[in-house]
Scaffold this motif. Structure first.
Motif, mmCIF file in Angstrom:
data_model
loop_
_atom_site.group_PDB
_atom_site.id
_atom_site.type_symbol
_atom_site.label_atom_id
_atom_site.label_comp_id
_atom_site.label_asym_id
_atom_site.label_seq_id
_atom_site.Cartn_x
_atom_site.Cartn_y
_atom_site.Cartn_z
ATOM 1 N N VAL A 381 -20.405 87.481 -21.066
ATOM 2 C CA VAL A 381 -21.313 86.405 -20.631
ATOM 3 C C VAL A 381 -22.002 85.782 -21.855
ATOM 4 O O VAL A 381 -22.149 84.550 -21.944
ATOM 5 C CB VAL A 381 -22.352 86.945 -19.626
ATOM 6 N N LYS A 382 -22.417 86.615 -22.800
ATOM 7 C CA LYS A 382 -23.030 86.091 -24.024
ATOM 8 C C LYS A 382 -22.037 85.242 -24.815
ATOM 9 O O LYS A 382 -22.398 84.190 -25.359
ATOM 10 C CB LYS A 382 -23.530 87.245 -24.888
ATOM 11 N N MET A 383 -20.794 85.693 -24.883
ATOM 12 C CA MET A 383 -19.775 84.906 -25.578
ATOM 13 C C MET A 383 -19.629 83.527 -24.932
ATOM 14 O O MET A 383 -19.471 82.514 -25.638
ATOM 15 C CB MET A 383 -18.435 85.651 -25.564
ATOM 16 N N MET A 384 -19.651 83.489 -23.592
ATOM 17 C CA MET A 384 -19.576 82.197 -22.892
ATOM 18 C C MET A 384 -20.738 81.291 -23.304
ATOM 19 O O MET A 384 -20.551 80.094 -23.578
ATOM 20 C CB MET A 384 -19.624 82.411 -21.379
ATOM 21 N N ASP A 385 -21.945 81.857 -23.390
ATOM 22 C CA ASP A 385 -23.136 81.067 -23.772
ATOM 23 C C ASP A 385 -23.010 80.548 -25.193
ATOM 24 O O ASP A 385 -23.324 79.380 -25.480
ATOM 25 C CB ASP A 385 -24.396 81.920 -23.633
ATOM 26 N N TRP A 386 -22.563 81.422 -26.100
ATOM 27 C CA TRP A 386 -22.433 81.014 -27.508
ATOM 28 C C TRP A 386 -21.371 79.924 -27.679
ATOM 29 O O TRP A 386 -21.575 78.968 -28.425
ATOM 30 C CB TRP A 386 -22.085 82.229 -28.372
ATOM 31 N N ILE A 387 -20.245 80.069 -26.983
ATOM 32 C CA ILE A 387 -19.178 79.062 -27.095
ATOM 33 C C ILE A 387 -19.645 77.734 -26.527
ATOM 34 O O ILE A 387 -19.331 76.660 -27.068
ATOM 35 C CB ILE A 387 -17.902 79.559 -26.381
ATOM 36 N N ARG A 388 -20.406 77.751 -25.442
ATOM 37 C CA ARG A 388 -20.929 76.501 -24.883
ATOM 38 C C ARG A 388 -21.803 75.791 -25.901
ATOM 39 O O ARG A 388 -21.723 74.567 -26.080
ATOM 40 C CB ARG A 388 -21.742 76.783 -23.617
ATOM 41 N N GLN A 389 -22.650 76.573 -26.578
ATOM 42 C CA GLN A 389 -23.538 75.978 -27.575
ATOM 43 C C GLN A 389 -22.736 75.412 -28.740
ATOM 44 O O GLN A 389 -23.041 74.329 -29.244
ATOM 45 C CB GLN A 389 -24.526 77.030 -28.068
ATOM 46 N N LEU A 390 -21.699 76.118 -29.163
ATOM 47 C CA LEU A 390 -20.886 75.683 -30.308
ATOM 48 C C LEU A 390 -20.038 74.467 -29.976
ATOM 49 O O LEU A 390 -19.926 73.532 -30.779
ATOM 50 C CB LEU A 390 -19.973 76.831 -30.774
ATOM 51 N N ALA A 391 -19.430 74.470 -28.786
ATOM 52 C CA ALA A 391 -18.449 73.438 -28.448
ATOM 53 C C ALA A 391 -19.070 72.177 -27.860
ATOM 54 O O ALA A 391 -18.542 71.074 -28.076
ATOM 55 C CB ALA A 391 -17.424 74.004 -27.462
ATOM 56 N N PHE A 392 -20.184 72.315 -27.141
ATOM 57 C CA PHE A 392 -20.687 71.164 -26.378
ATOM 58 C C PHE A 392 -22.102 70.734 -26.760
ATOM 59 O O PHE A 392 -22.515 69.627 -26.395
ATOM 60 C CB PHE A 392 -20.666 71.479 -24.879
ATOM 61 N N ASN A 393 -22.851 71.568 -27.459
ATOM 62 C CA ASN A 393 -24.272 71.266 -27.678
ATOM 63 C C ASN A 393 -24.626 70.949 -29.119
ATOM 64 O O ASN A 393 -25.801 70.863 -29.452
ATOM 65 C CB ASN A 393 -25.143 72.439 -27.210
ATOM 66 N N GLY A 394 -23.660 70.812 -29.998
ATOM 67 C CA GLY A 394 -24.053 70.502 -31.365
ATOM 68 C C GLY A 394 -22.999 70.910 -32.371
ATOM 69 O O GLY A 394 -21.882 71.298 -32.007
#
Length: 574
Positions: A381-394
């Motif tokens: 779940v943490k990996m999903m959060d980190w990838i979202r931040q990397l790929a879509f948020n900046g």
């Protein structure tokens, strides 16, 4: 000389044989009681609350059923290591474990040693020929109880001739506890004995066997008991080698609790022992401080009185020590946090260092490995959060990229450890329900590890786009982000359900899965249509379709994990 050697050899064989049967009986009784208690025991240890009294009560109950404070405390350290128990909860649990381990002395008061063998025989026949799981494990527990008393009787018979040896009597006289040097020596010997036999219950049995034959007087036995309380902490301390900081703190709590308790007892020892002796004299009419076995027509009566005195001493010391510590549980936890400060580098939880002891209590060991499976889920779940931040948020944060890739390696290692650990547990004599829980954990650990692999592949796709200086359109990024969120929500829902033991319906899981599959298909079809209508870089197309495939893989493994915990057959859709 030959006669003396032969006598010593006979005594040694009786003591060693009796000790072996006693310890095997403890193991069988523990396994039988754990199997009968079943899931309720594992739920109990996983639901230790903020209430210090309930945590203490849980520690007492679990240790009573496991019949070893060492095993229950090692399991508790494992739960702290996995992040499933807070430090102040663990402190309360440890206090209860110290009370629970005193039950052995009270069991031995029953004085049914001569009936140990027939109890063992009848229970063994039931265990062998009975087909029902529950009855078989009840018979196993009773069989273990018979072995305990039979082993104790053998040890008494082996120790008894020592009372007639002049050299042994002189040695015992030198252990007088009329000064602090003598008390400290007896405490040290009790600690050493417990460390050698690796069981405070076994050390207590040896002590009772020696005391019941008149070899060891009550004041010396009382000092030995204090040493046994310290000796039982050494194994737990060894078990934390390689553990994380919280597990070390929990182990140090066990050591400090017992060492501080023995320290204040040193000051109060003469008065405390007199108080215990007075209570025993009030019940039995005999003062254990001054009684002599020669004054008893029936030696068994002497054994009963001194066993009762030892049991009262052991229990009253641990209860008093617990009552003194209970108001300061949180303060004690904060002190341990200062003693073992936060590390500079992030730690990784492992469970290899606990294999040897926790497998002795397979039912509870699976609660620890279950905690590790939950942590694997939390990690994905943490990996999903980190990838979202990397790929879509900046912009791509290199440190977060490394952290995400490192987490995938960690989950690979933990899955390997869980497989080895659970496989060892499943080799034990387990009821069907417990064995099934182990198989569920193996399936879920595999699914979570596969999810982490797919997530690493997702991140590599985004990194590849950056390396090739290719960009997806805003619409495609929005579609991927929505897909990412749907999959992440599904993964979080399954992990929460497993953590809280609340499985949602299979129909709901299938509905979520079908929605995500349809979303992937629609995105792929729209992109294929776009490729037909316009010219798109082939590398960009390949990377986009690979991303869609990986998200679908994550969804499939998440559904498999849900089916595993729900007890349905996994679909190998990939």
């Amino acid at each position: 000389m030959n006669h003396t050697f032969g006598q010593v050899l006979t005594m040694a064989m009786a003591v060693v044989g009796g000790l072996g049967i006693f310890m095997l009986g403890m193991k069988y009784m523990s396994e039988g009681m754990q199997a009968v208690a079943g899931n309720s025991l594992r739920r109990m240890i996983s639901m230790v609350t903020e209430n210090r009294l309930l945590a203490t009560g849980t520690g007492t109950t679990v240790t009573l059923l496991v019949q070893s404070s060492t095993i229950s405390t090692v399991i508790m350290v494992g739960l702290v290591n996995a992040g499933l128990m807070k430090l102040h909860q663990a402190v309360g649990f440890i206090m209860g474990a110290n009370i629970g381990t005193t039950i052995t002395g009270w069991v031995l008061i029953l004085q049914i040693g001569r009936y140990g063998l027939p109890i063992l025989g009848v229970a063994a026949l039931v265990y062998i020929f009975c087909k029902r799981d529950r009855l078989r494990f009840i018979a196993m527990a009773i069989m273990g109880l018979g072995m305990i008393f039979f082993g104790l009787e053998l040890m008494k018979e082996g120790v008894e001739p020592l009372r007639e040896m002049e050299q042994v009597r002189e040695l015992i006289q030198r252990l007088a506890v009329d000064n602090y040097a003598g008390i400290l020596l007896c405490i040290a010997l009790g600690c050493l004995l417990t460390f050698i036999v690796q069981s405070s219950s076994a050390a207590l049995a040896i002590l009772i066997a020696a005391a019941a034959t008149g070899l060891v007087p009550f004041p010396i036995a009382a000092a030995f008991i204090l040493g046994e309380n310290i000796g039982t902490t050494i194994t737990v301390l060894i078990a934390t080698l390689g553990a994380n900081r919280n597990a070390k703190r929990a182990a140090y709590a066990h050591v400090l609790f017992n060492v501080i308790g023995v320290s204040w007892m040193l000051l109060a020892f003469p008065f405390f022992v007199l108080g215990v002796a007075g209570a025993v004299e009030w019940v039995h009419g005999v003062d254990p401080m001054t009684m002599d076995i020669a004054d008893f027509e029936n030696p068994a009566q002497y054994g009963l009185v001194i066993t009762a005195a030892i049991a009262v001493m052991h229990t009253s010391f641990n209860i008093t020590n617990t009552l003194l510590f209970l108001p300061f549980v949180r303060s004690f936890a904060r002190l341990l946090e200062r003693v073992v400060p936060e590390p500079r580098a992030k730690e990784v939880a492992h469970l290899k260092h606990l294999d040897a002891k926790t497998v002795d209590a397979p039912g509870l060991a699976l609660e620890q490995s279950r905690g590790e499976v939950v942590q694997m889920g939390r990690g994905t779940v943490k990996m999903m959060d980190w990838i979202r931040q990397l790929a879509f948020n900046g912009p791509m944060d290199e440190q977060m990229v490394q952290k995400t890739m490192h987490r995938e390696e960690v989950l690979d290692n933990i899955e390997t450890e869980i497989v080895a650990f659970v496989t060892d547990v499943l080799d034990a004599n387990l009821p069907h329900s417990v064995a099934e829980e182990g198989r569920v954990q193996l399936r879920m650990a595999h699914e979570y590890e596969s999810i982490s692999d797919a997530l690493a592949s997702v991140l590599k796709c985004f990194l590849k786009l950056r390396e090739l200086k290719l960009e997806l359109s805003a619409a495609h990024l929005r579609e991927l982000r929505d897909l990412h969120d749907e999959v992440a929500t599904f993964l979080g829902k399954v992990t929460d359900a497993y953590d809280h033991r609340k499985v949602f319906s299979h129909r709901e899981a299938e509905t979520i899965s079908s929605d995500i599959t349809r979303q992937v298909k629609d995105s792929r079809e729209r992109y294929l249509q776009l490729m037909t209508d316009s010219q798109i870089d082939a590398r960009l197309s390949m990377t986009y379709t690979t991303l869609l495939t990986n998200y679908r893989r994550i969804k499939e493994h998440t559904l498999n994990a849900h089916e595993a915990m729900a007890g349905t057959k996994a679909h190998h859709r990939d």
